[in-house]
Design a protein around this motif. Structure first.
Motif, PDB file in Angstrom:
ATOM      1  N   HIS A 181       0.844  -1.204   0.000  1.00  0.00           N
ATOM      2  CA  HIS A 181       0.000   0.000   0.000  1.00  0.00           C
ATOM      3  C   HIS A 181       0.873   1.245   0.000  1.00  0.00           C
ATOM      4  CE1 HIS A 181      -2.025  -3.251   2.237  1.00  0.00           C
ATOM      5  NE2 HIS A 181      -3.065  -2.901   1.496  1.00  0.00           N
ATOM      6  N   ASN A 197      -4.426  11.969   2.902  1.00  0.00           N
ATOM      7  CA  ASN A 197      -3.240  11.129   3.125  1.00  0.00           C
ATOM      8  C   ASN A 197      -3.475  10.170   4.292  1.00  0.00           C
ATOM      9  OD1 ASN A 197      -1.878  12.564   1.137  1.00  0.00           O
ATOM     10  ND2 ASN A 197      -0.947  13.975   2.597  1.00  0.00           N
ATOM     11  N   TYR A 198      -4.185  10.657   5.280  1.00  0.00           N
ATOM     12  CA  TYR A 198      -4.459   9.827   6.454  1.00  0.00           C
ATOM     13  C   TYR A 198      -5.482   8.754   6.115  1.00  0.00           C
ATOM     14  CZ  TYR A 198      -1.505  12.573   9.436  1.00  0.00           C
ATOM     15  OH  TYR A 198      -0.403  13.147   9.999  1.00  0.00           O
ATOM     16  N   SER A 235      -3.730   0.298   5.991  1.00  0.00           N
ATOM     17  CA  SER A 235      -2.378  -0.228   6.108  1.00  0.00           C
ATOM     18  C   SER A 235      -1.876  -0.180   7.554  1.00  0.00           C
ATOM     19  CB  SER A 235      -1.503   0.596   5.154  1.00  0.00           C
ATOM     20  OG  SER A 235      -0.220   0.760   5.607  1.00  0.00           O
ATOM     21  N   SER A 269      -3.971   5.851   4.691  1.00  0.00           N
ATOM     22  CA  SER A 269      -3.037   5.081   5.529  1.00  0.00           C
ATOM     23  C   SER A 269      -3.736   4.267   6.613  1.00  0.00           C
ATOM     24  CB  SER A 269      -2.021   6.025   6.175  1.00  0.00           C
ATOM     25  OG  SER A 269      -2.624   6.744   7.243  1.00  0.00           O
ATOM     26  N   ARG A 311       0.762   5.594   0.808  1.00  0.00           N
ATOM     27  CA  ARG A 311      -0.056   6.646   1.410  1.00  0.00           C
ATOM     28  C   ARG A 311      -0.112   7.889   0.528  1.00  0.00           C
ATOM     29  NH1 ARG A 311       3.024  10.635   3.171  1.00  0.00           N
ATOM     30  NH2 ARG A 311       1.459  11.789   4.312  1.00  0.00           N
ATOM     31  N   TYR A 370       6.644   3.656   4.875  1.00  0.00           N
ATOM     32  CA  TYR A 370       6.254   3.683   3.471  1.00  0.00           C
ATOM     33  C   TYR A 370       7.464   3.973   2.592  1.00  0.00           C
ATOM     34  CZ  TYR A 370       1.485   3.773   5.189  1.00  0.00           C
ATOM     35  OH  TYR A 370       0.318   3.446   5.812  1.00  0.00           O
ATOM     36  N   ASN A 427       3.679   6.561   9.140  1.00  0.00           N
ATOM     37  CA  ASN A 427       2.297   7.039   8.985  1.00  0.00           C
ATOM     38  C   ASN A 427       2.168   8.540   9.187  1.00  0.00           C
ATOM     39  OD1 ASN A 427       2.629   4.427  10.247  1.00  0.00           O
ATOM     40  ND2 ASN A 427       0.437   4.177   9.969  1.00  0.00           N
TER      41      ASN A 427
END
Ligand SMILES: *Cc1c(COP(=O)(O)O)cnc(C)c1O
Length: 341
Positions: free
Chosen positions: A171, A187-188, A194, A191, A173, A208, A221
């Motif tokens: 994954h 973006n959050y 994941s 994430s 982000r 990431y 994250n």
């Protein structure tokens, strides 16, 4: 009020007395208002709800040993919100309005600023949302900027313990030319899945990689990544990494402490060469990384003995926290005293 158990606080929402708001309408910002309402009346077609037209910030106020309350680099947060807003075509408060509202929110909730001894602090969350109604994908014509605060506990309740991290190769982000460089909710959202998978497997955080080649390190994250090797503080420079103010500050402190600073592309292959690794951000300052698991190679890289924090990470953490709590001289002028009146 019932005395809060300051040192037992986690990182969660605790209701405080007031929040501060300002709306942009008819081409200008209106009056700054202080309210005790925790809810926002919002149009069902607001752009923040449908198209993610929203950006936020996170910073902290600290009560020092000397009783003074300090904000850390609020000007940088104000600038970053403007940069996030620019990319999403949102109206953004000026640095002056941002700072005024942050200070007002702290003053109005002074009784929630944790005492020095607790190691806790007051987390400040500025939020900017598109409130105007649209159905087509375009920028709103109305915005709301609001600031709320909530007391948060010392991040490391059981002391400063290194965390296990997993590389997520399945994954991403943020896309290489996407929104990774701005602090936006999208973006959050990208994430959460994941991050949950990683937690289920017993890891505290995800690392990431660059989305295109999976060759370079991006970040964790909600925290930037750094590694230390041969007297060098090494941290990824990538368009899809959020410019962390903690990392910006650590780079300066690392240099002050005599480390050479490298802000460049960092290959995944460098992971085994680091002596210390960490994730950095406002929440924890530094979360030392004890180990990183790479599922593709089925290999775990362990830093130090995986249980103790490396000496450079400890030194950087102590210096930055010392500045925030007024124990170490603020030679760079990073803190701003909040007069409670
Ligand atoms: C907010 C954030 C950070 C940390 O930034 P600080 O300014 O140091 O708090 C790091 N990465 C992401 C993706 C973030 O959103």
């Amino acid at each position: 009020m019932k005395e809060l158990n300051w040192s037992g606080l986690g990182f969660g929402y605790v209701k405080t007395d007031y929040n501060v708001r300002c709306a942009w309408k008819d081409g200008k910002w209106g009056e700054v208002t202080v309210t005790n309402d925790e809810y926002i009346p919002i149009h069902m077609a607001a752009t923040c709800l449908h198209y993610g037209q929203e950006a936020f910030e996170g910073l902290k106020a600290f009560r020092g040993k000397d009783g003074k309350v300090r904000l850390f680099r609020v000007d940088e947060n104000a600038k970053r919100l403007r940069s996030s807003a620019d990319y999403l075509l949102m109206e953004a408060p000026s640095e002056e309005l941002f700072t005024e509202m942050v200070i007002k929110a702290i003053q109005a909730n002074a009784r929630f600023i944790p005492p020095y001894e607790s190691g806790a602090s007051l987390y400040v969350r500025p939020l900017l949302i598109g409130t105007g109604a649209q159905v087509g994908v375009k920028a709103a014509d109305e915005y709301l900027f609001l600031v709320f605060v909530t007391p948060v506990g010392p991040y490391f309740k059981e002391g400063f313990k290194p965390i296990p991290v997993i590389i997520d190769r399945d994954h991403d982000r943020a896309a290489p030319l996407g929104t990774g460089h701005v602090k936006v909710g999208g973006n959050y959202a990208a994430s959460i899945y994941s991050g949950e998978l990683a937690h289920e497997k017993g890891y505290s955080s995800v690392l990431y990689l660059d989305a295109k080649q999976k060759k370079y390190i991006d970040e964790c994250n909600a925290a930037n990544f750094f590694g230390i090797r041969d007297g060098k503080y090494i941290t990824p420079n990538s368009h899809s990494v959020l410019p962390s103010i903690t990392n910006l500050s650590l780079r300066q402190l690392a240099s002050d402490l005599g480390l050479k600073v490298e802000n460049r592309e960092v290959e995944v292959d460098e992971l085994p060469t680091f002596e210390e690794c960490g994730a950095c951000g406002t929440a924890a300052v530094i979360s030392a990384i004890g180990s990183i698991y790479d599922p593709m190679l089925d290999k775990t890289y362990v830093y130090g003995n995986g249980k103790e924090v490396g000496s450079w990470s400890k030194k950087l953490y102590d210096t930055l926290r010392g500045i925030q709590y007024g124990e170490v001289e603020d030679v760079h002028g990073w803190t701003k005293e909040v007069i409670l009146g």
